[in-house]
Motif scaffolding. Structure first.
Motif, PDB file in Angstrom:
ATOM      1  N   ALA A  61      28.328  26.556 110.575  1.00 32.27           N
ATOM      2  CA  ALA A  61      29.481  26.841 110.859  1.00 32.27           C
ATOM      3  C   ALA A  61      29.575  28.329 111.588  1.00 32.27           C
ATOM      4  O   ALA A  61      30.210  28.517 112.625  1.00 32.27           O
ATOM      5  N   ARG A  62      28.489  29.275 111.267  1.00 34.66           N
ATOM      6  CA  ARG A  62      28.273  30.533 111.891  1.00 34.66           C
ATOM      7  C   ARG A  62      27.817  30.167 113.367  1.00 34.66           C
ATOM      8  O   ARG A  62      28.035  30.808 114.583  1.00 34.66           O
ATOM      9  N   CYS A  63      26.859  29.128 113.546  1.00 38.24           N
ATOM     10  CA  CYS A  63      26.261  28.752 114.907  1.00 38.24           C
ATOM     11  C   CYS A  63      27.480  28.272 115.668  1.00 38.24           C
ATOM     12  O   CYS A  63      27.469  28.685 116.906  1.00 38.24           O
ATOM     13  N   LEU A  64      28.573  27.585 115.207  1.00 38.21           N
ATOM     14  CA  LEU A  64      29.630  27.160 115.801  1.00 38.21           C
ATOM     15  C   LEU A  64      30.565  27.991 116.247  1.00 38.21           C
ATOM     16  O   LEU A  64      30.934  28.084 117.470  1.00 38.21           O
ATOM     17  N   HIS A  65      30.714  29.185 115.355  1.00 38.78           N
ATOM     18  CA  HIS A  65      31.447  30.294 115.645  1.00 38.78           C
ATOM     19  C   HIS A  65      30.862  31.021 116.801  1.00 38.78           C
ATOM     20  O   HIS A  65      31.484  31.509 117.684  1.00 38.78           O
ATOM     21  N   GLU A  66      29.443  31.310 116.830  1.00 36.42           N
ATOM     22  CA  GLU A  66      28.809  31.851 118.064  1.00 36.42           C
ATOM     23  C   GLU A  66      29.118  31.163 119.458  1.00 36.42           C
ATOM     24  O   GLU A  66      29.604  31.862 120.432  1.00 36.42           O
ATOM     25  N   LEU A  67      29.041  30.143 119.235  1.00 34.70           N
ATOM     26  CA  LEU A  67      29.403  29.194 120.477  1.00 34.70           C
ATOM     27  C   LEU A  67      30.775  29.129 120.967  1.00 34.70           C
ATOM     28  O   LEU A  67      31.099  29.300 122.299  1.00 34.70           O
ATOM     29  N   LEU A  87      39.590  21.342 111.545  1.00 31.27           N
ATOM     30  CA  LEU A  87      41.011  21.377 110.937  1.00 31.27           C
ATOM     31  C   LEU A  87      41.015  20.787 109.488  1.00 31.27           C
ATOM     32  O   LEU A  87      41.800  21.142 108.656  1.00 31.27           O
ATOM     33  N   THR A  88      40.261  19.898 109.211  1.00 29.55           N
ATOM     34  CA  THR A  88      40.041  19.241 107.728  1.00 29.55           C
ATOM     35  C   THR A  88      39.494  20.143 106.889  1.00 29.55           C
ATOM     36  O   THR A  88      39.917  20.291 105.732  1.00 29.55           O
ATOM     37  N   TYR A  89      38.698  21.088 107.373  1.00 35.30           N
ATOM     38  CA  TYR A  89      38.180  22.243 106.369  1.00 35.30           C
ATOM     39  C   TYR A  89      39.031  23.350 106.011  1.00 35.30           C
ATOM     40  O   TYR A  89      38.528  24.231 105.583  1.00 35.30           O
ATOM     41  N   LEU A  90      40.307  23.397 106.395  1.00 37.65           N
ATOM     42  CA  LEU A  90      41.285  24.382 106.435  1.00 37.65           C
ATOM     43  C   LEU A  90      41.972  24.154 105.117  1.00 37.65           C
ATOM     44  O   LEU A  90      42.988  24.801 104.796  1.00 37.65           O
ATOM     45  N   SER A  91      41.492  23.267 104.271  1.00 38.92           N
ATOM     46  CA  SER A  91      41.798  22.830 102.897  1.00 38.92           C
ATOM     47  C   SER A  91      40.900  22.710 101.978  1.00 38.92           C
ATOM     48  O   SER A  91      40.005  21.938 102.303  1.00 38.92           O
ATOM     49  N   GLY A  92      40.813  23.379 100.763  1.00 47.00           N
ATOM     50  CA  GLY A  92      39.811  23.180  99.560  1.00 47.00           C
ATOM     51  C   GLY A  92      38.559  23.758  99.904  1.00 47.00           C
ATOM     52  O   GLY A  92      37.498  23.340  99.122  1.00 47.00           O
ATOM     53  N   HIS A  93      38.247  24.745 100.893  1.00 48.61           N
ATOM     54  CA  HIS A  93      36.993  25.474 100.962  1.00 48.61           C
ATOM     55  C   HIS A  93      36.807  26.795 100.590  1.00 48.61           C
ATOM     56  O   HIS A  93      38.153  27.440 100.171  1.00 48.61           O
ATOM     57  N   SER A  94      35.922  27.431 100.639  1.00 50.75           N
ATOM     58  CA  SER A  94      35.966  28.820 100.383  1.00 50.75           C
ATOM     59  C   SER A  94      36.389  29.718 101.492  1.00 50.75           C
ATOM     60  O   SER A  94      36.689  29.187 102.397  1.00 50.75           O
ATOM     61  N   MET A  98      36.814  28.971 105.403  1.00 49.14           N
ATOM     62  CA  MET A  98      38.032  28.775 106.197  1.00 49.14           C
ATOM     63  C   MET A  98      38.086  29.774 107.225  1.00 49.14           C
ATOM     64  O   MET A  98      38.937  29.464 108.287  1.00 49.14           O
ATOM     65  N   LYS A  99      37.813  31.058 106.878  1.00 50.41           N
ATOM     66  CA  LYS A  99      37.930  31.967 107.956  1.00 50.41           C
ATOM     67  C   LYS A  99      37.143  31.742 109.055  1.00 50.41           C
ATOM     68  O   LYS A  99      37.429  32.053 110.426  1.00 50.41           O
ATOM     69  N   LEU A 100      35.875  31.469 109.044  1.00 52.86           N
ATOM     70  CA  LEU A 100      35.086  30.870 110.309  1.00 52.86           C
ATOM     71  C   LEU A 100      35.660  29.956 110.910  1.00 52.86           C
ATOM     72  O   LEU A 100      35.450  29.889 112.150  1.00 52.86           O
ATOM     73  N   CYS A 101      36.284  28.816 110.016  1.00 50.44           N
ATOM     74  CA  CYS A 101      36.675  27.537 110.705  1.00 50.44           C
ATOM     75  C   CYS A 101      37.862  28.066 111.496  1.00 50.44           C
ATOM     76  O   CYS A 101      38.197  27.853 112.999  1.00 50.44           O
ATOM     77  N   ALA A 138      42.351  37.242 104.414  1.00 53.94           N
ATOM     78  CA  ALA A 138      41.505  36.980 105.256  1.00 53.94           C
ATOM     79  C   ALA A 138      41.831  35.720 106.005  1.00 53.94           C
ATOM     80  O   ALA A 138      41.933  35.384 107.190  1.00 53.94           O
ATOM     81  N   VAL A 139      42.494  34.771 105.036  1.00 52.35           N
ATOM     82  CA  VAL A 139      42.660  33.341 105.475  1.00 52.35           C
ATOM     83  C   VAL A 139      44.180  33.472 106.489  1.00 52.35           C
ATOM     84  O   VAL A 139      44.186  32.967 107.786  1.00 52.35           O
ATOM     85  N   LEU A 140      45.101  34.226 106.102  1.00 50.05           N
ATOM     86  CA  LEU A 140      46.231  34.554 106.821  1.00 50.05           C
ATOM     87  C   LEU A 140      46.029  35.354 108.102  1.00 50.05           C
ATOM     88  O   LEU A 140      46.699  34.852 109.167  1.00 50.05           O
ATOM     89  N   GLU A 141      45.187  36.179 108.119  1.00 53.64           N
ATOM     90  CA  GLU A 141      44.709  36.821 109.411  1.00 53.64           C
ATOM     91  C   GLU A 141      44.142  35.938 110.496  1.00 53.64           C
ATOM     92  O   GLU A 141      44.577  36.026 111.585  1.00 53.64           O
ATOM     93  N   GLY A 142      43.396  35.022 109.856  1.00 56.93           N
ATOM     94  CA  GLY A 142      42.673  34.312 110.734  1.00 56.93           C
ATOM     95  C   GLY A 142      43.648  32.986 111.256  1.00 56.93           C
ATOM     96  O   GLY A 142      43.622  32.813 112.463  1.00 56.93           O
TER      97      GLY A 142
END
Length: 329
Positions: A61-67, A87-94, A98-101, A138-142
């Motif tokens: 996820a961090r690699c994709l974020h850098e891209l 989009l799928t990972y915006l529910s039920g994860h840490s 979620m912030k990275l996504c 953090a989720v709301l800000e993202g």
């Protein structure tokens, strides 16, 4: 980078180290461009990102974020296959995941119309609407960041804002902006700009007025003025600016609606805000004057209040601030 990719494709034991090194390498613009051209590069990252090993998933996820930080639209478009998973990972994860996504999505949306066009039929607005009641700042800000990028797109007035207005997003955005002093200022700032972009589309003024945007934002402005130094938190000007602009533009778009907020304390609040931010953040002066201009336009109540509160001398002192300030005065 090719060696790191081959290591990932072979499924070697040190994949976490390879992913970490790849993440640092992908901070370079040229490396980003080279990586997405390598055969199977994005497919390999997505495979790890969607796998069941949490530590590798986070690194991918961090690699994709850098891209996603790349300003090259070709890099953003190479990441198109990852959008449904984001989009799928915006529910039920840490919260961190979620912030990275969210920030990855927001960055991709900025750079590529193709990404935006793919996200809309994938239901991005509905997914964001389901996240907006998250208890995590953090989720709301993202989430606010993603939404603000979508609302600035050239196709937003016709394709995105109607979807937003048909969702629960506007009422929750208004709630989060107005609770910014008690909750998180960061999320309130993002959603205040979201409201601003919606108002600027000139297609949603009536909907926002029906939600009580004018009295709600006016009350927030009064509260903001009462929280000024020495108690003002760092970065408060970042919230004050879009709130002033939202109020000023709502009044400019809809004549007669100032009757909803006829409260002379608003004028006192404006001058307190100007006094507070004049030296360090002079751009706030111009925003305040724009709102003052629209409050007093064809409205005897605020014109009379300006005189009866003896605020004219303070107004005249703002003439030399800038050319635009002088025009507004």
């Amino acid at each position: 980078v090719l060696e790191l990719l081959r290591g990932l494709q072979r499924g070697s034991d040190d994949r976490k180290i390879s992913l970490s090194r790849l993440r640092w390498a992908l901070q370079n613009k040229e490396t980003q461009q080279k990586f997405v051209r390598l055969d199977g590069s994005i497919r390999t990252l997505i495979g790890i990102f969607t796998g069941n090993l949490a530590n590798l998933q986070m690194e991918a996820a961090r690699c994709l974020h850098e891209l996603s930080h790349s300003s090259d639209a070709a890099v953003a478009e190479a990441c198109l296959p990852v959008t449904p998973y984001l989009l799928t990972y915006l529910s039920g994860h840490s919260v961190e995941f979620m912030k990275l996504c969210l920030y990855t999505l927001g960055n991709l949306v900025v750079e590529s119309e193709a990404v935006r066009r793919q996200l809309l039929p994938q239901g991005v607005v509905a997914v964001l609407a389901s996240c907006i009641q998250s208890p995590h700042e953090a989720v709301l800000e993202g989430l606010g960041y993603v939404l603000s990028q979508l609302l600035q797109a050239k196709e937003a007035p016709t394709e995105i804002i109607p979807l937003v207005l048909d969702s629960v997003l506007p009422q929750h955005m208004l709630r989060l902006v107005c609770s910014g002093l008690k909750a998180g200022v960061g999320a309130a700032v993002e959603f205040a700009w979201c409201l601003h972009y919606i108002i600027c589309s000139q297609a949603a003024t009536a909907a926002l007025l029906a939600l009580g945007a004018l009295p709600a934002l006016s009350t927030l402005l009064l509260n903001l003025a009462s929280e000024l130094p020495p108690d003002a938190p760092e970065g408060l000007e970042l919230l004050v600016c879009p709130v002033l602009r939202c109020l000023g533009n709502l009044l400019a778009e809809e004549s007669g609606c100032e009757a909803q907020i006829r409260d002379e304390r608003l004028l006192i609040a404006l001058f307190l805000i100007v006094e507070c931010f004049l030296q360090q953040h002079p751009f706030i002066v111009q925003e305040s004057l724009w709102l003052l201009n629209n409050l007093t336009a064809d409205d005897p109540f605020f014109c009379s209040a300006l005189l009866s509160l003896d605020l004219l001398p303070a107004l005249l002192q703002l003439l030399p601030c800038s050319q635009m300030a002088g025009v507004l005065v």
